[in-house]
Design a protein around this motif. Structure first.
Motif, PDB file in Angstrom:
ATOM      1  N   CYS A  57     -16.619 -36.110  -9.520  1.00  0.00           N
ATOM      2  CA  CYS A  57     -17.118 -37.101 -10.276  1.00  0.00           C
ATOM      3  C   CYS A  57     -17.773 -36.661 -11.576  1.00  0.00           C
ATOM      4  CB  CYS A  57     -18.121 -38.256  -9.394  1.00  0.00           C
ATOM      5  SG  CYS A  57     -17.274 -38.968  -8.191  1.00  0.00           S
ATOM      6  N   TYR A  58     -18.565 -35.589 -11.569  1.00  0.00           N
ATOM      7  CA  TYR A  58     -19.198 -35.095 -12.701  1.00  0.00           C
ATOM      8  C   TYR A  58     -18.226 -34.649 -13.834  1.00  0.00           C
ATOM      9  CZ  TYR A  58     -22.026 -32.196 -15.789  1.00  0.00           C
ATOM     10  OH  TYR A  58     -22.618 -31.633 -16.993  1.00  0.00           O
ATOM     11  N   SER A  61     -16.290 -37.653 -15.281  1.00  0.00           N
ATOM     12  CA  SER A  61     -17.213 -38.522 -16.254  1.00  0.00           C
ATOM     13  C   SER A  61     -17.218 -37.645 -17.589  1.00  0.00           C
ATOM     14  CB  SER A  61     -18.549 -38.822 -15.530  1.00  0.00           C
ATOM     15  OG  SER A  61     -19.232 -37.754 -15.559  1.00  0.00           O
ATOM     16  N   CYS A  71     -12.340 -41.881  -9.250  1.00  0.00           N
ATOM     17  CA  CYS A  71     -13.773 -41.583  -8.824  1.00  0.00           C
ATOM     18  C   CYS A  71     -14.620 -43.061  -8.552  1.00  0.00           C
ATOM     19  CB  CYS A  71     -14.681 -40.506  -9.633  1.00  0.00           C
ATOM     20  SG  CYS A  71     -16.409 -40.336  -8.829  1.00  0.00           S
ATOM     21  N   ALA A  73     -17.656 -45.304  -8.624  1.00  0.00           N
ATOM     22  CA  ALA A  73     -18.833 -45.107  -9.336  1.00  0.00           C
ATOM     23  C   ALA A  73     -19.611 -46.361  -9.396  1.00  0.00           C
ATOM     24  CB  ALA A  73     -19.105 -44.053 -10.410  1.00  0.00           C
TER      25      ALA A  73
END
Length: 73
Positions: A57-58, A61, A71, A73
C-alpha cells in the motif's frame, strides 16, 4: 523479499501451526502449551502478511510502480 517468498513463508508458518494443533489433539496433557505455540505461528503468518500489504500500500500510494491488485484504503 518478493511476494512468492512471503506467501511461501506464510504457508510454512500456517502448516507448522496446524501440526501443533493436531499434536495438541493427541496429547491432552500438553495441549495448552501446544496450542500456545500454534497461536504464535499463526501470529507470525499474520504479521508477515500485514507487513507485505503495508509495504504494498505504501508503494501503491507513491510514484513507484504498482502491482496489478488494488489497495483498499
Amino acid at each position: 523479499m518478493n511476494s512468492l517468498a512471503i506467501m511461501e513463508n506464510v504457508r510454512r508458518y500456517r502448516t507448522i501451526a496446524s501440526l501443533y494443533r493436531q499434536t495438541a489433539a493427541f496429547r491432552p496433557l500438553r495441549s495448552c502449551s501446544l496450542l500456545a505455540q500454534a497461536r504464535e505461528w499463526e501470529h507470525r503468518a499474520v504479521a508477515e502478511l500485514e507487513a507485505y500489504y503495508e509495504a504494498f500500500c505504501y508503494t501503491a500510494s507513491g510514484n513507484a510502480p504498482v502491482h496489478s491488485a488494488s489497495c483498499a484504503a
